[in-house]
Design a protein around this motif. Structure first.
Motif, PDB file in Angstrom:
ATOM      1  N   ILE A  47       0.873  -1.171   0.000  1.00 44.99           N
ATOM      2  CA  ILE A  47       0.000   0.000   0.000  1.00 44.99           C
ATOM      3  C   ILE A  47       0.912   1.223   0.000  1.00 44.99           C
ATOM      4  O   ILE A  47       1.723   1.399   0.903  1.00 44.99           O
ATOM      5  CB  ILE A  47      -0.916   0.016   1.236  1.00 44.99           C
ATOM      6  N   LEU A  48       0.800   2.047  -1.032  1.00 42.59           N
ATOM      7  CA  LEU A  48       1.650   3.235  -1.156  1.00 42.59           C
ATOM      8  C   LEU A  48       0.988   4.474  -0.567  1.00 42.59           C
ATOM      9  O   LEU A  48       1.673   5.351  -0.049  1.00 42.59           O
ATOM     10  CB  LEU A  48       1.991   3.482  -2.634  1.00 42.59           C
ATOM     11  N   GLU A  52      -9.324   8.555   2.748  1.00 47.11           N
ATOM     12  CA  GLU A  52     -10.726   8.280   2.407  1.00 47.11           C
ATOM     13  C   GLU A  52     -11.076   8.634   0.960  1.00 47.11           C
ATOM     14  O   GLU A  52     -12.158   8.291   0.484  1.00 47.11           O
ATOM     15  CB  GLU A  52     -11.671   8.988   3.364  1.00 47.11           C
ATOM     16  N   ASP A  53     -10.154   9.276   0.238  1.00 50.11           N
ATOM     17  CA  ASP A  53     -10.403   9.648  -1.157  1.00 50.11           C
ATOM     18  C   ASP A  53      -9.592   8.843  -2.158  1.00 50.11           C
ATOM     19  O   ASP A  53      -9.896   8.860  -3.357  1.00 50.11           O
ATOM     20  CB  ASP A  53     -10.100  11.130  -1.383  1.00 50.11           C
ATOM     21  N   GLN A  54      -8.530   8.173  -1.707  1.00 49.68           N
ATOM     22  CA  GLN A  54      -7.643   7.507  -2.647  1.00 49.68           C
ATOM     23  C   GLN A  54      -6.895   6.353  -1.991  1.00 49.68           C
ATOM     24  O   GLN A  54      -6.481   6.444  -0.830  1.00 49.68           O
ATOM     25  CB  GLN A  54      -6.642   8.522  -3.208  1.00 49.68           C
ATOM     26  N   LEU A  55      -6.704   5.292  -2.776  1.00 47.65           N
ATOM     27  CA  LEU A  55      -5.873   4.150  -2.365  1.00 47.65           C
ATOM     28  C   LEU A  55      -4.956   3.849  -3.532  1.00 47.65           C
ATOM     29  O   LEU A  55      -5.414   3.697  -4.667  1.00 47.65           O
ATOM     30  CB  LEU A  55      -6.745   2.927  -2.054  1.00 47.65           C
ATOM     31  N   ARG A  56      -3.644   3.821  -3.271  1.00 41.70           N
ATOM     32  CA  ARG A  56      -2.675   3.483  -4.309  1.00 41.70           C
ATOM     33  C   ARG A  56      -1.911   2.241  -3.869  1.00 41.70           C
ATOM     34  O   ARG A  56      -1.346   2.210  -2.778  1.00 41.70           O
ATOM     35  CB  ARG A  56      -1.705   4.629  -4.576  1.00 41.70           C
ATOM     36  N   LEU A  57      -1.908   1.236  -4.753  1.00 43.78           N
ATOM     37  CA  LEU A  57      -1.254  -0.034  -4.462  1.00 43.78           C
ATOM     38  C   LEU A  57      -0.124  -0.284  -5.445  1.00 43.78           C
ATOM     39  O   LEU A  57      -0.257   0.005  -6.638  1.00 43.78           O
ATOM     40  CB  LEU A  57      -2.259  -1.188  -4.578  1.00 43.78           C
ATOM     41  N   GLN A  63       1.330   0.383 -10.800  1.00 47.42           N
ATOM     42  CA  GLN A  63       0.569   0.888  -9.664  1.00 47.42           C
ATOM     43  C   GLN A  63      -0.912   0.961 -10.011  1.00 47.42           C
ATOM     44  O   GLN A  63      -1.280   1.346 -11.121  1.00 47.42           O
ATOM     45  CB  GLN A  63       1.062   2.282  -9.265  1.00 47.42           C
ATOM     46  N   LEU A  64      -1.743   0.615  -9.045  1.00 44.86           N
ATOM     47  CA  LEU A  64      -3.190   0.672  -9.176  1.00 44.86           C
ATOM     48  C   LEU A  64      -3.686   1.764  -8.239  1.00 44.86           C
ATOM     49  O   LEU A  64      -3.379   1.743  -7.055  1.00 44.86           O
ATOM     50  CB  LEU A  64      -3.818  -0.672  -8.798  1.00 44.86           C
TER      51      LEU A  64
END
Length: 98
Positions: A47-48, A52-57, A63-64
């Motif tokens: 998990i990068l 509550e507005d964004q998740l970057r994996l 990267q997703l």
């Protein structure tokens, strides 16, 4: 003209084909499933960024990024993450973590 029955597999060959091993790496392939306001991601690396507005994996080959409102991680294991909230956009980039 070939005989129609010459293409039939023997029971042994049919069973061997049915229970053959999947291609190499099949079980560790990243997968994304969405159902309603839930999204599940399998086989990510890290998990990068998470709020509550964004998740970057970090995925094996890029990267997703998941953008939304009220994002919340419901479950987190070594190889699966379940996210809930209003999902607005999902982006993939081939960038690797610096």
């Amino acid at each position: 003209m070939p005989n129609k029955h010459s293409r039939r597999l023997s029971l042994r060959s049919w069973l061997a084909a049915l229970f053959r091993q999947p291609p190499a790496g099949f079980y560790r392939t990243p997968s994304i499933y969405q159902s309603g306001n839930r999204l599940e991601v399998e086989h990510f690396r890290a998990i990068l960024l998470y709020d509550e507005d964004q998740l970057r994996l970090q995925m094996p080959r890029g990267q997703l990024t998941i953008c939304g409102d009220g994002l919340r991680i419901l479950t987190l294991t070594a190889d699966r993450l379940t996210l809930s909230g209003k999902i607005l956009r999902v982006d993939f980039s081939d960038e690797q973590e610096a």
